[in-house]
Design a protein around this motif. Structure first.
Motif, PDB file in Angstrom:
ATOM      1  N   GLY A 248      11.547   0.382   7.109  1.00  0.00           N
ATOM      2  CA  GLY A 248      10.977   1.668   7.496  1.00  0.00           C
ATOM      3  C   GLY A 248       9.469   1.609   7.683  1.00  0.00           C
ATOM      4  N   GLU A 249       8.939   2.591   8.410  1.00  0.00           N
ATOM      5  CA  GLU A 249       7.509   2.605   8.719  1.00  0.00           C
ATOM      6  C   GLU A 249       6.657   2.756   7.466  1.00  0.00           C
ATOM      7  OE1 GLU A 249       6.619   5.495  11.663  1.00  0.00           O
ATOM      8  OE2 GLU A 249       7.881   4.590  13.211  1.00  0.00           O
ATOM      9  N   ASP A 250       7.126   3.545   6.506  1.00  0.00           N
ATOM     10  CA  ASP A 250       6.359   3.727   5.273  1.00  0.00           C
ATOM     11  C   ASP A 250       6.232   2.415   4.507  1.00  0.00           C
ATOM     12  OD1 ASP A 250       6.016   6.381   5.845  1.00  0.00           O
ATOM     13  OD2 ASP A 250       7.633   7.081   4.529  1.00  0.00           O
ATOM     14  N   ASP A 251       7.341   1.668   4.433  1.00  0.00           N
ATOM     15  CA  ASP A 251       7.299   0.372   3.750  1.00  0.00           C
ATOM     16  C   ASP A 251       6.405  -0.608   4.499  1.00  0.00           C
ATOM     17  OD1 ASP A 251       8.930   1.166   1.704  1.00  0.00           O
ATOM     18  OD2 ASP A 251      10.771   0.419   2.621  1.00  0.00           O
ATOM     19  N   GLN A 252       6.486  -0.602   5.818  1.00  0.00           N
ATOM     20  CA  GLN A 252       5.625  -1.480   6.612  1.00  0.00           C
ATOM     21  C   GLN A 252       4.154  -1.201   6.314  1.00  0.00           C
ATOM     22  OE1 GLN A 252       6.618  -1.276  10.855  1.00  0.00           O
ATOM     23  NE2 GLN A 252       8.680  -0.667  10.273  1.00  0.00           N
ATOM     24  N   LYS A 253       3.795   0.066   6.334  1.00  0.00           N
ATOM     25  CA  LYS A 253       2.407   0.450   6.093  1.00  0.00           C
ATOM     26  C   LYS A 253       1.961   0.039   4.695  1.00  0.00           C
ATOM     27  CE  LYS A 253      -0.741   4.407   6.220  1.00  0.00           C
ATOM     28  NZ  LYS A 253      -0.872   5.869   6.441  1.00  0.00           N
ATOM     29  N   MET A 254       2.848   0.256   3.710  1.00  0.00           N
ATOM     30  CA  MET A 254       2.520  -0.099   2.334  1.00  0.00           C
ATOM     31  C   MET A 254       2.245  -1.587   2.202  1.00  0.00           C
ATOM     32  SD  MET A 254       4.041  -1.643  -0.559  1.00  0.00           S
ATOM     33  CE  MET A 254       5.815  -1.389  -0.399  1.00  0.00           C
ATOM     34  N   TRP A 255       3.118  -2.435   2.814  1.00  0.00           N
ATOM     35  CA  TRP A 255       2.934  -3.884   2.729  1.00  0.00           C
ATOM     36  C   TRP A 255       1.697  -4.336   3.497  1.00  0.00           C
ATOM     37  CZ3 TRP A 255       4.819  -6.575  -0.926  1.00  0.00           C
ATOM     38  CH2 TRP A 255       6.084  -6.299  -1.457  1.00  0.00           C
ATOM     39  N   GLN A 256       1.450  -3.742   4.648  1.00  0.00           N
ATOM     40  CA  GLN A 256       0.267  -4.100   5.427  1.00  0.00           C
ATOM     41  C   GLN A 256      -1.008  -3.806   4.643  1.00  0.00           C
ATOM     42  OE1 GLN A 256       0.955  -1.808   8.976  1.00  0.00           O
ATOM     43  NE2 GLN A 256       2.102  -3.433   9.999  1.00  0.00           N
ATOM     44  N   GLU A 257      -1.033  -2.664   3.980  1.00  0.00           N
ATOM     45  CA  GLU A 257      -2.205  -2.300   3.176  1.00  0.00           C
ATOM     46  C   GLU A 257      -2.382  -3.255   2.001  1.00  0.00           C
ATOM     47  OE1 GLU A 257      -1.520   1.755   2.134  1.00  0.00           O
ATOM     48  OE2 GLU A 257      -2.241   2.547   4.063  1.00  0.00           O
ATOM     49  N   GLU A 258      -1.254  -3.655   1.386  1.00  0.00           N
ATOM     50  CA  GLU A 258      -1.355  -4.571   0.246  1.00  0.00           C
ATOM     51  C   GLU A 258      -1.879  -5.943   0.673  1.00  0.00           C
ATOM     52  OE1 GLU A 258       1.514  -6.576  -3.192  1.00  0.00           O
ATOM     53  OE2 GLU A 258       1.964  -4.591  -2.373  1.00  0.00           O
ATOM     54  N   VAL A 259      -1.354  -6.462   1.798  1.00  0.00           N
ATOM     55  CA  VAL A 259      -1.819  -7.759   2.293  1.00  0.00           C
ATOM     56  C   VAL A 259      -3.290  -7.691   2.679  1.00  0.00           C
ATOM     57  CG1 VAL A 259      -1.570  -9.463   4.137  1.00  0.00           C
ATOM     58  CG2 VAL A 259       0.466  -8.515   3.044  1.00  0.00           C
ATOM     59  N   GLN A 260      -3.694  -6.584   3.325  1.00  0.00           N
ATOM     60  CA  GLN A 260      -5.091  -6.444   3.723  1.00  0.00           C
ATOM     61  C   GLN A 260      -6.002  -6.330   2.505  1.00  0.00           C
ATOM     62  OE1 GLN A 260      -6.263  -6.612   6.995  1.00  0.00           O
ATOM     63  NE2 GLN A 260      -8.162  -6.876   5.824  1.00  0.00           N
ATOM     64  N   GLU A 261      -5.549  -5.635   1.478  1.00  0.00           N
ATOM     65  CA  GLU A 261      -6.344  -5.506   0.251  1.00  0.00           C
ATOM     66  C   GLU A 261      -6.541  -6.865  -0.412  1.00  0.00           C
ATOM     67  OE1 GLU A 261      -6.256  -3.102  -4.051  1.00  0.00           O
ATOM     68  OE2 GLU A 261      -4.687  -2.787  -2.554  1.00  0.00           O
ATOM     69  N   MET A 262      -5.470  -7.676  -0.462  1.00  0.00           N
ATOM     70  CA  MET A 262      -5.587  -9.033  -1.008  1.00  0.00           C
ATOM     71  C   MET A 262      -6.613  -9.839  -0.230  1.00  0.00           C
ATOM     72  SD  MET A 262      -1.892 -10.590  -2.117  1.00  0.00           S
ATOM     73  CE  MET A 262      -0.918  -9.892  -0.818  1.00  0.00           C
ATOM     74  N   THR A 263      -6.554  -9.703   1.100  1.00  0.00           N
ATOM     75  CA  THR A 263      -7.467 -10.450   1.970  1.00  0.00           C
ATOM     76  C   THR A 263      -8.906 -10.024   1.733  1.00  0.00           C
ATOM     77  OG1 THR A 263      -5.733 -10.599   3.654  1.00  0.00           O
ATOM     78  CG2 THR A 263      -7.992 -11.042   4.358  1.00  0.00           C
ATOM     79  N   ASP A 264      -9.146  -8.723   1.681  1.00  0.00           N
ATOM     80  CA  ASP A 264     -10.507  -8.212   1.490  1.00  0.00           C
ATOM     81  C   ASP A 264     -11.094  -8.681   0.162  1.00  0.00           C
ATOM     82  OD1 ASP A 264     -10.276  -6.937   3.917  1.00  0.00           O
ATOM     83  OD2 ASP A 264      -9.796  -4.973   3.058  1.00  0.00           O
ATOM     84  N   LYS A 265     -10.269  -8.671  -0.886  1.00  0.00           N
ATOM     85  CA  LYS A 265     -10.753  -9.111  -2.202  1.00  0.00           C
ATOM     86  C   LYS A 265     -11.100 -10.598  -2.186  1.00  0.00           C
ATOM     87  CE  LYS A 265      -8.383  -5.707  -5.121  1.00  0.00           C
ATOM     88  NZ  LYS A 265      -7.363  -5.512  -6.197  1.00  0.00           N
ATOM     89  N   ALA A 266     -10.265 -11.404  -1.528  1.00  0.00           N
ATOM     90  CA  ALA A 266     -10.516 -12.842  -1.471  1.00  0.00           C
ATOM     91  C   ALA A 266     -11.787 -13.145  -0.677  1.00  0.00           C
ATOM     92  CB  ALA A 266      -9.321 -13.565  -0.855  1.00  0.00           C
ATOM     93  N   ILE A 267     -11.969 -12.460   0.451  1.00  0.00           N
ATOM     94  CA  ILE A 267     -13.168 -12.674   1.267  1.00  0.00           C
ATOM     95  C   ILE A 267     -14.410 -12.273   0.494  1.00  0.00           C
ATOM     96  CG2 ILE A 267     -14.392 -11.946   3.347  1.00  0.00           C
ATOM     97  CD1 ILE A 267     -12.075 -13.800   3.936  1.00  0.00           C
TER      98      ILE A 267
END
Length: 284
Positions: A248-267
């Motif tokens: 579902g779109e809600d799950d997609q958005k949730m996972w995309q935000e989580e992956v992006q948050e991980m990336t931002d913290k690592a950078i």
């Protein structure tokens, strides 16, 4: 593997126990759902039986693999043969498959990003800054006892002076191998034997060399960022595959935000490590 419905043909009496007999009436009952999943899917097929029409007879909901879920209405006459009819209208099952490809492995993505950060720390440790540090020996491996072994597992490392590292090798037979590993490591320090000890005098760096090392550190950090962004790309690809399978779109958005948050913290952590290393390099 084909879904099947089972009909109990003979129920045992209390005392005269007979083995129950079952018959596969899948095809004759009108059920045609086929599980098409494999190891790519984290969730196998599933079946739910419940009375959704309110007539006292259980309907069947079947889902699994790559095909859409199907609701089968129970049209069986009382006391008669089983009969189910696939319901294609009035239900919202077109997005349900019961199988999402390879669950979004956020833990695995995080481990890979952490690996990029640890590799960067090792690269930074190998940069000689003009100040003594035990960590500058972390990347160096010694051929000991038939395997490559870090120096800090072969002896005690001390920093008695700002520009001196001392190694006390526990196995004196390995002193020569430790010295060789240091000379061939490329850190630019010549070990000096002092009885059971190995002394590493750290030569002072001039201004030009310090500035060159800050550029090298920046290159190391950029490589680490590339590694992190590659992990992000893999995570987004996982989400795209899950979307294709029906996430579902809600799950997609949730996972995309989580992956992006991980990336931002690592950078952000890479930037902090680089800033600290460049300050250390330029410090006289």
């Amino acid at each position: 593997m084909r879904w099947f419905a089972l009909a109990l043909l003979a129920a045992p009496a209390m005392a005269d126990v007979e083995i129950p007999r079952y018959a596969n009436e899948t095809a004759s009952a009108g059920i045609s759902s086929v599980y098409a999943g494999d190891g790519e899917f984290m969730t196998g097929g599933g079946v739910a039986a419940f009375d959704c029409s309110g007539d006292g007879k259980p309907e069947l909901l079947l889902a699994g693999g790559t095909q859409k879920a199907t609701l089968y209405r129970n049209d069986s006459p009382i006391g008669g043969a089983l009969k189910f009819t696939a319901v294609t209208a009035g239900v919202e099952l077109d997005r349900v498959t019961g199988a999402y490809p390879l669950d979004i492995d956020s833990d695995g993505l995080q481990r890979r990003m952490d690996g990029a950060l640890n590799a960067l720390k090792g690269d930074f440790a190998s940069l000689r800054t003009g100040r003594a540090s035990a960590s500058m020996l972390d990347p160096i491996q010694v051929d000991a006892y038939g395997q490559m072994t870090p120096i800090n597992q072969l002896g005690t490392i001390n920093v008695p002076e700002p520009r001196m590292v001392v190694i006390n090798v526990w196995d004196k037979g390995l002193i020569g191998k430790v010295e060789k590993a240091i000379r061939e490591s490329g850190i630019g320090i010549n070990p000096v034997s002092d009885g059971p000890l190995i002394r590493l005098p750290i030569p002072e760096l001039n201004e030009q060399r310090r500035r060159e090392l800050t550029k090298v550190a920046a290159q190391y950090s950029e490589s680490a960022k590339v590694a992190v962004r590659n992990v992000r790309r893999d995570g987004m690809d996982m989400i795209k595959k899950a979307k294709t399978a029906g996430m579902g779109e809600d799950d997609q958005k949730m996972w995309q935000e989580e992956v992006q948050e991980m990336t931002d913290k690592a950078i952000a952590q890479i930037d902090r490590l680089l800033e600290g290393k460049q300050v250390e390099i330029m410090q006289v």
